[in-house]
Scaffold this motif. Structure first.
Motif, mmCIF file in Angstrom:
data_model
loop_
_atom_site.group_PDB
_atom_site.id
_atom_site.type_symbol
_atom_site.label_atom_id
_atom_site.label_comp_id
_atom_site.label_asym_id
_atom_site.label_seq_id
_atom_site.Cartn_x
_atom_site.Cartn_y
_atom_site.Cartn_z
ATOM 1 N N UNK A 196 0.778 -1.235 0.000
ATOM 2 C CA UNK A 196 0.000 0.000 0.000
ATOM 3 C C UNK A 196 0.804 1.277 0.000
ATOM 4 N N UNK A 197 2.134 1.167 -0.062
ATOM 5 C CA UNK A 197 3.007 2.346 -0.046
ATOM 6 C C UNK A 197 3.609 2.536 -1.430
ATOM 7 N N UNK A 198 3.480 3.740 -1.982
ATOM 8 C CA UNK A 198 4.071 4.021 -3.296
ATOM 9 C C UNK A 198 5.484 4.553 -3.124
ATOM 10 N N UNK A 199 6.408 3.902 -3.827
ATOM 11 C CA UNK A 199 7.780 4.393 -3.914
ATOM 12 C C UNK A 199 7.909 5.089 -5.263
ATOM 13 N N UNK A 200 8.240 6.374 -5.280
ATOM 14 C CA UNK A 200 8.327 7.097 -6.562
ATOM 15 C C UNK A 200 9.467 6.585 -7.438
ATOM 16 N N UNK A 201 9.451 6.972 -8.688
ATOM 17 C CA UNK A 201 10.569 6.693 -9.583
ATOM 18 C C UNK A 201 11.797 7.477 -9.119
ATOM 19 N N UNK A 202 12.974 6.935 -9.413
ATOM 20 C CA UNK A 202 14.208 7.623 -9.070
ATOM 21 C C UNK A 202 14.576 7.549 -7.611
ATOM 22 N N UNK A 203 14.170 6.477 -6.928
ATOM 23 C CA UNK A 203 14.483 6.306 -5.500
ATOM 24 C C UNK A 203 15.252 5.000 -5.300
#
Length: 400
Positions: free
Chosen positions: A300-307
């Motif tokens: 349920x947690x979104x990790x953004x692009x570029x991380x």
């Protein structure tokens, strides 16, 4: 979500913290001293998902770019020498990874590993003979470190007089507190590996590094920089993980004497016991860094692009939704499915060698010293400060 700062205590003893994270915050940003911000993933299903998700990459060029943005260009982890050592198949994506693994696999075969069994046993016996002259020992420098160092150096054709340099460089590269020494020792290690490879090219020997210099697949060969990266990977992975497997496994058994007694009474349990020891307190804490090229959602947690994303293999192997009573060591448990050696295309190529060395080392150690126990007259066993590796600085024992 606020960053969690992982201090020395959290890195050295992560199990309690990560059990809490699996329940309350299974995916969250963390930061370590002198390290980048990264999203730490702690649940078993999420860890396996990250390890096979094509939106999560390992390419060393992409890692360098992100690291530069976070740490600045003067970080030791961004020194040209360290990046050269780090440019290997573990830090590559298909199709480069596919090509490199195929080439290395042609030299690093199951037959190569099987032929090492007598020599591993011989080295272990010699180290135990030396230990037997005393009443006490620190098991790490006396046994756990020199066994795999001897094996991997002989496998690669490294002269004995160079092995102290190897050990110093490997510990610095995998440590969280190498500081300014990281760039210096990386440069020394890089220069040595380049010289060693040129020697093997001029005068090939009966060793794996000579095979890697000459291995070919349809005319394709490893380039000079690829050989350096592969030699670095084999030394670091072949040394440090096995040291930790032997040390952590011995400590786990000594702290739970009923399990040690069961293993002594039935040596046939050893192969399964080794898998349980890998699950219970394996040699790698957090897998090498990956980074997202698209947003991903985990628990349920979104990790953004570029991380940056880091998976806790230790936490996944203690996940109560995958293993019953995961904080209990049970050498009769079917520990199949643990991720101590990773999962997916980057599953550790050297896992069979680590298993061979672990079984021989632990089997011979507990047989040779039936009264082996922790030396309670000294300090508690101390864990290294490394997010990547889960290993002991020292393990004082009494032999009789």
């Amino acid at each position: 979500m606020d960053e969690l700062i992982l201090d020395v205590a959290a890195v050295r003893d992560p199990h309690e913290l990560e059990a809490m994270m699996r329940t309350e915050a299974p995916v969250r940003p963390v930061r370590i001293p002198r390290g980048p911000r990264l999203w730490l993933v702690t649940r078993y299903d999420d860890v396996r998902s990250v390890l096979t998700d094509p939106r999560v990459r390992k390419d060393s060029a992409g890692t360098t770019e992100l690291m530069t943005g976070q740490l600045g260009p003067h970080s030791g982890a961004l020194s040209p020498a360290f990046r050269a050592l780090d440019a290997h198949m573990l830090n590559s994506d298909p199709p480069d990874h596919t090509r490199l693994r195929r080439l290395v696999g042609r030299a690093f075969t199951s037959g190569t590993i099987a032929r090492l069994r007598p020599r591993v046993a011989e080295v272990a016996d010699g180290l135990l003979d030396t230990m037997a002259a005393a009443e006490t020992a620190d098991l790490i420098p006396a046994f756990a470190e020199p066994l795999p160092m001897t094996v991997i150096c002989e496998l690669l054709g490294v002269p004995e007089e160079d092995r102290d340099t190897f050990r110093e460089c490997v510990l610095a590269i995998t440590s969280q507190d190498a500081g300014g020494r990281l760039a210096t020792l990386s440069a020394r290690f890089l220069e040595y590996l380049r010289e060693l490879i040129e020697r093997k090219r001029a005068e090939p020997g009966d060793d794996l590094l000579s095979d890697l210099v000459t291995v070919s697949d349809g005319g394709d060969q490893l380039a000079a920089g690829e050989l350096v990266g592969m030699a670095s990977l084999l030394v670091i992975a072949g040394q440090d993980t096995t040291v930790n497997l032997i040390g952590n496994g011995t400590l786990s058994l000594l702290r739970q004497p009923d399990q040690l007694a069961a293993l002594r009474s039935d040596p046939d349990l050893l192969p399964g016991a080794l898998e349980e020891l890998l699950r219970y307190d394996g040699p790698v804490h957090v897998g090498t860094y990956r980074y997202t090229v698209e947003p991903i959602v985990l628990s349920g947690v979104e990790i953004p692009a570029g991380e940056f994303v880091a998976v806790s293999l230790s936490s996944a192997n203690r996940d109560e939704n995958r293993f019953d009573a995961p904080d209990r060591l049970d050498i009769t448990r079917r520990a199949a499915g643990h991720v101590a050696f990773g999962h997916g295309i980057h599953h550790c190529l050297g896992a069979p060698l680590a298993r061979l060395e672990g079984k021989i080392a632990l089997g011979k150690l507990i047989t040779r010293f039936p009264d082996l126990r922790l030396d309670t007259g000294t300090d508690e066993p101390a864990w290294r400060f490394s997010l990547l590796m889960r290993g002991l600085e020292a393990l004082p024992v009494r032999l009789r």
